[in-house]
Each structure stands twice: as C-alpha cells, then as structure tokens.
Design a protein around this motif. Sequence first.
Motif, mmCIF file in Angstrom:
data_model
loop_
_atom_site.group_PDB
_atom_site.id
_atom_site.type_symbol
_atom_site.label_atom_id
_atom_site.label_comp_id
_atom_site.label_asym_id
_atom_site.label_seq_id
_atom_site.Cartn_x
_atom_site.Cartn_y
_atom_site.Cartn_z
ATOM 1 N N VAL A 3 0.845 -1.193 0.000
ATOM 2 C CA VAL A 3 0.000 0.000 0.000
ATOM 3 C C VAL A 3 0.880 1.243 0.000
ATOM 4 O O VAL A 3 1.762 1.386 0.835
ATOM 5 C CB VAL A 3 -0.917 0.023 1.251
ATOM 6 N N ASP A 4 0.638 2.139 -0.934
ATOM 7 C CA ASP A 4 1.283 3.448 -0.940
ATOM 8 C C ASP A 4 0.511 4.277 0.095
ATOM 9 O O ASP A 4 -0.612 4.727 -0.167
ATOM 10 C CB ASP A 4 1.193 4.065 -2.333
ATOM 11 N N ILE A 5 1.108 4.445 1.264
ATOM 12 C CA ILE A 5 0.406 5.082 2.395
ATOM 13 C C ILE A 5 -0.061 6.490 2.062
ATOM 14 O O ILE A 5 -1.178 6.873 2.391
ATOM 15 C CB ILE A 5 1.285 5.072 3.662
ATOM 16 N N ALA A 6 0.770 7.272 1.415
ATOM 17 C CA ALA A 6 0.384 8.657 1.100
ATOM 18 C C ALA A 6 -0.821 8.679 0.156
ATOM 19 O O ALA A 6 -1.763 9.448 0.363
ATOM 20 C CB ALA A 6 1.561 9.415 0.498
ATOM 21 N N ALA A 7 -0.805 7.821 -0.857
ATOM 22 C CA ALA A 7 -1.924 7.769 -1.805
ATOM 23 C C ALA A 7 -3.176 7.224 -1.122
ATOM 24 O O ALA A 7 -4.287 7.703 -1.367
ATOM 25 C CB ALA A 7 -1.557 6.908 -3.009
ATOM 26 N N PHE A 8 -2.992 6.234 -0.241
ATOM 27 C CA PHE A 8 -4.124 5.661 0.479
ATOM 28 C C PHE A 8 -4.765 6.714 1.373
ATOM 29 O O PHE A 8 -5.984 6.879 1.393
ATOM 30 C CB PHE A 8 -3.666 4.447 1.299
ATOM 31 N N ARG A 9 -3.940 7.448 2.124
ATOM 32 C CA ARG A 9 -4.434 8.511 3.005
ATOM 33 C C ARG A 9 -5.222 9.541 2.195
ATOM 34 O O ARG A 9 -6.327 9.930 2.581
ATOM 35 C CB ARG A 9 -3.285 9.191 3.735
ATOM 36 N N LYS A 10 -4.674 9.966 1.064
ATOM 37 C CA LYS A 10 -5.345 10.937 0.202
ATOM 38 C C LYS A 10 -6.698 10.393 -0.252
ATOM 39 O O LYS A 10 -7.708 11.106 -0.224
ATOM 40 C CB LYS A 10 -4.465 11.264 -0.999
ATOM 41 N N GLY A 11 -6.731 9.128 -0.644
ATOM 42 C CA GLY A 11 -7.981 8.510 -1.069
ATOM 43 C C GLY A 11 -9.010 8.452 0.048
ATOM 44 O O GLY A 11 -10.186 8.744 -0.155
ATOM 45 N N VAL A 12 -8.566 8.061 1.241
ATOM 46 C CA VAL A 12 -9.460 8.004 2.400
ATOM 47 C C VAL A 12 -10.049 9.383 2.651
ATOM 48 O O VAL A 12 -11.266 9.531 2.817
ATOM 49 C CB VAL A 12 -8.722 7.484 3.660
ATOM 50 N N TYR A 13 -9.211 10.402 2.673
ATOM 51 C CA TYR A 13 -9.683 11.757 2.949
ATOM 52 C C TYR A 13 -10.680 12.219 1.888
ATOM 53 O O TYR A 13 -11.676 12.865 2.209
ATOM 54 C CB TYR A 13 -8.508 12.727 3.024
ATOM 55 N N GLU A 14 -10.426 11.895 0.627
ATOM 56 C CA GLU A 14 -11.339 12.294 -0.448
ATOM 57 C C GLU A 14 -12.704 11.617 -0.308
ATOM 58 O O GLU A 14 -13.735 12.259 -0.480
ATOM 59 C CB GLU A 14 -10.726 11.970 -1.813
ATOM 60 N N TRP A 32 -12.711 -0.784 0.517
ATOM 61 C CA TRP A 32 -13.142 -1.461 -0.704
ATOM 62 C C TRP A 32 -13.182 -0.491 -1.882
ATOM 63 O O TRP A 32 -12.726 -0.800 -2.978
ATOM 64 C CB TRP A 32 -14.504 -2.101 -0.468
ATOM 65 N N LEU A 33 -13.721 0.700 -1.641
ATOM 66 C CA LEU A 33 -13.799 1.712 -2.701
ATOM 67 C C LEU A 33 -12.415 2.099 -3.221
ATOM 68 O O LEU A 33 -12.256 2.442 -4.386
ATOM 69 C CB LEU A 33 -14.514 2.966 -2.200
ATOM 70 N N LEU A 34 -11.419 2.026 -2.342
ATOM 71 C CA LEU A 34 -10.055 2.403 -2.716
ATOM 72 C C LEU A 34 -9.273 1.238 -3.317
ATOM 73 O O LEU A 34 -8.107 1.390 -3.675
ATOM 74 C CB LEU A 34 -9.313 2.968 -1.506
ATOM 75 N N GLY A 35 -9.925 0.073 -3.408
ATOM 76 C CA GLY A 35 -9.261 -1.090 -3.990
ATOM 77 C C GLY A 35 -8.480 -1.931 -3.017
ATOM 78 O O GLY A 35 -7.705 -2.801 -3.413
#
Length: 103
Positions: A3-14, A32-35
């Motif tokens: 998991v790319d943590i920075a990208a995951f965090r950004k996705g969660v926040y969005e 799930w929405l983030l894959g």
Amino acid sequence: MAVDIAAFRKGVYEVVASIPSGRVLSYGKIAWLLGYPRHARLVGRMLHNAGEAEKLPCHRVVNSAGRTAPDWAEQRQLLESEGITFRSNGCVDMKKWQWKLYE
C-alpha cells in the motif's frame, strides 16, 4: 499488495470528505472503494491521525455493524444532529443510513 500510504491517506480523505450529511460509510466500504478491501483498520488509523485542519466529517464513518468509535462520545450526537437514528442496540441502521454512491 503493498500500500502506498500517502496515496491511500489521500484517497481516504477524499472519500470521507464526499460523504453527504445524513449518511454514513463503514471503514471497510471505504477500503473497498479504494481497492484495498482488507484494509479497514488502516482506514481507521488514517482517520484517527487526521488533523483538525483536514476538516473531515469523520463522524460519518462507523464500523460495518453501525457501531460508533469507542472513545468518541460526541460522534453519536453529531450523527443524530444530521437526522441519523440508532437502533435499540446503539448502532446506526446501515440499511437505512449507509451512503449508496448512486444516490
């Protein structure tokens, strides 16, 4: 899968920022929405570490049973102020209040 943590965090926040008032999503649904369907706890960690500056409606995220965060007494009050009701067991009725992305 790493998991790319920075990208995951950004996705969660969005995703969390887009949950409309009067609706909730579960940690697992966000993952799930983030894959990453097996990363619900990581979603929780990202939200726990979100700063006030993010201004995220984190109160709209509950677990899959509709249970609120254990150490956040205000969460229920915030949800009720948006019209969300709770079942007799203290959980949000996910069938009624879960945000369906096609609404």
